[in-house]
Scaffold this motif. Structure first.
Motif, PDB file in Angstrom:
ATOM      1  N   MET A 105      -2.178   5.325  -5.216  1.00 21.31           N
ATOM      2  CA  MET A 105      -1.707   5.376  -3.823  1.00 21.31           C
ATOM      3  C   MET A 105      -1.761   6.834  -3.363  1.00 21.31           C
ATOM      4  O   MET A 105      -1.790   7.739  -4.184  1.00 21.31           O
ATOM      5  CB  MET A 105      -0.260   4.881  -3.745  1.00 21.31           C
ATOM      6  CG  MET A 105      -0.083   3.437  -4.161  1.00 21.31           C
ATOM      7  SD  MET A 105       1.625   2.883  -3.932  1.00 21.31           S
ATOM      8  CE  MET A 105       1.786   2.992  -2.149  1.00 21.31           C
TER       9      MET A 105
ATOM     10  N   SER B 109       8.615  -0.641  -0.267  1.00 23.93           N
ATOM     11  CA  SER B 109       7.541  -0.271   0.671  1.00 23.93           C
ATOM     12  C   SER B 109       6.181  -0.100  -0.016  1.00 23.93           C
ATOM     13  O   SER B 109       5.206   0.269   0.630  1.00 23.93           O
ATOM     14  CB  SER B 109       7.920   1.039   1.381  1.00 23.93           C
ATOM     15  OG  SER B 109       7.986   2.082   0.428  1.00 23.93           O
TER      16      SER B 109
ATOM     17  N   THR C  99       2.641  -0.817  -1.354  1.00 24.60           N
ATOM     18  CA  THR C  99       1.617  -1.777  -0.919  1.00 24.60           C
ATOM     19  C   THR C  99       0.610  -2.088  -2.020  1.00 24.60           C
ATOM     20  O   THR C  99      -0.127  -3.063  -1.931  1.00 24.60           O
ATOM     21  CB  THR C  99       0.853  -1.201   0.289  1.00 24.60           C
ATOM     22  OG1 THR C  99       0.428   0.126  -0.048  1.00 24.60           O
ATOM     23  CG2 THR C  99       1.729  -1.158   1.527  1.00 24.60           C
ATOM     24  N   VAL C 100       0.568  -1.254  -3.062  1.00 28.36           N
ATOM     25  CA  VAL C 100      -0.380  -1.489  -4.156  1.00 28.36           C
ATOM     26  C   VAL C 100       0.374  -2.164  -5.297  1.00 28.36           C
ATOM     27  O   VAL C 100       1.419  -1.673  -5.735  1.00 28.36           O
ATOM     28  CB  VAL C 100      -1.011  -0.158  -4.637  1.00 28.36           C
ATOM     29  CG1 VAL C 100      -1.969  -0.398  -5.794  1.00 28.36           C
ATOM     30  CG2 VAL C 100      -1.725   0.538  -3.481  1.00 28.36           C
TER      31      VAL C 100
END
Ligand SMILES: [Zn+2]
Length: 401
Positions: A69, A93, A95-96
């Motif tokens: 990220m 939070s 996202t990966v």
């Protein structure tokens, strides 16, 4: 089955120049340099590079890393409790997925010569068993690159978190190799309650134990002695480790002596990563007292620390700096922490560069082991089970799910 391979003109730690003949994933022969290769064997010239058994990372957190990220700024907070809260906020939070971030880290550590590792994986109210399930997939995918042990790690406590004990037990039942723990006094405020669960699961499931202990001073030392007592009582000597054990770095000689003696007699190993603004276990004194000390990266680019790269030779430098390890024999000890000592703690029975042993190797462009530690140059070659997996610091065998 892999193609026969000969690594020519390798330097051993004892100064001998040899060829490493590899077939079917094991070291087939170690003749003097200039030997005749087996017909059809692939040849790779090491040009005098030092060859060592693959490095062992005794403590990593594959599920926590944010690698893969964009750089995420560190959230301040000094206590373990504050850091746990910060990490939970950050996790919401991300996202990966865990798998992708963990794989990015495995690729990086393998390229740096690590062929075996012990990863803790958070088991808590937010992650439940999701992180474990992700790392079980990563472990399977990475089988040709590295061996991965998993520790069920109660990052939000056991006694203080309803349902944690059952989740920890389920984690070991579903594939974690070891039971973790976290500051029985400092975080959970119930030493015996915490250790009852940890040792209870370990005995029931036949698992080892690796406990994070950040508690300082005489309190931390008393917990270490309690862990030693319980290890002896459970017959788990050699299968229990305590990670960090900062307390050993901040007590008087009498307190240190009786604690080190208890750990040595019980067969409890100590993991240090050597970095941080807190006292550290003294590696030489513990070794002289008969305690097995090993090292690990710990946090790498995650919510706990923006630092770290998973290079276990650089880790040996950090541990060496922190412990004043300067003479050649002391630098060899710093390396042992990331090789033979970590292998012993992880139970890697065949570990070492010998005929008939597994062809898990790293080649380093250095003229000796002390130079390899202090310079920790880019790894020339990494071999796992007889196959070249990385060259010149880059993975050459793709690793994906
Ligand atoms: Zn840790």
């Amino acid at each position: 089955m892999t193609m026969p391979l000969v690594l020519t003109d390798a330097l051993l730690a004892n100064g001998r120049r040899i060829d490493v003949h590899i077939a079917d994933g094991v070291v087939a022969a170690l003749p003097e340099a200039g030997s005749r290769p087996a017909p059809g064997a692939e040849r790779i010239a090491l040009d005098g590079a030092l060859v060592l058994p693959g490095l062992v990372d005794g403590h990593i957190h594959l599920d926590k890393t944010l690698l893969g990220m964009p750089f995420i700024p560190h959230i301040p907070g000094d206590s373990v409790a504050e850091r746990v809260i910060a990490e939970k906020e950050l996790r919401k939070s991300l996202t990966v997925p865990v798998e992708q971030r963990a794989l990015a880290l495995v690729r990086q550590v393998v390229a740096a010569g690590t062929t075996s590792m012990r990863s803790h994986v958070d088991i808590d109210d937010l992650m439940k068993l999701d992180g474990l399930h992700a790392l079980l997939k990563v472990r399977e995918a990475a089988r040709g690159h590295a061996d991965i042990q998993l520790v069920a790690f109660p990052q939000s406590g056991i006694v203080t978190l309803p349902g944690a004990a059952a989740m920890m037990d389920a984690a070991v039942r579903e594939g974690a190799d070891l039971v973790g723990g976290l500051d029985p006094a400092g975080f959970d405020h119930d030493v015996d309650g915490h250790l009852d669960v940890v040792f209870g699961i370990a005995e029931k499931r036949g698992a080892g134990i690796d406990i994070h202990l950040h508690d300082f001073g005489p309190l931390g030392c008393s917990e270490l002695r309690r862990i030693a007592e319980r290890t002896k009582a459970a017959g788990l000597g050699g299968r229990v480790a305590v990670s960090h054990a900062y307390a050993l770095g901040g007590v008087d000689d009498a307190e240190f002596g009786k604690t080190a003696d208890a750990l040595a007699k019980a067969g409890v190993a100590i993991m240090t990563n050597g970095a941080g603004p807190v006292p550290m276990p003294p590696v030489k004194r513990l070794t002289e007292a008969g305690v097995t000390v090993f090292s690990g990266s710990d946090n790498i680019r995650d919510a706990w620390a923006p630092y770290g790269n998973g290079d276990m030779l650089e880790r040996a430098t950090i541990v060496g700096y922190r412990n004043g390890l300067n003479a050649d024999a002391d630098l060899a000890l710093a390396l042992d922490l990331a090789t033979v000592n970590a292998a012993k703690v992880l139970g890697l029975k065949d570990y070492g560069l010998r005929v008939g042993g597994p062809a898990d190797l790293v080649a380093i462009p250095a003229g000796s082991t002390p130079e390899a530690v202090v310079a920790h140059p880019v790894r020339k070659l990494v071999v796992k089970r007889g196959r070249v997996v990385a060259q010149n610091g880059e993975l050459v065998v793709p690793l994906a799910l």
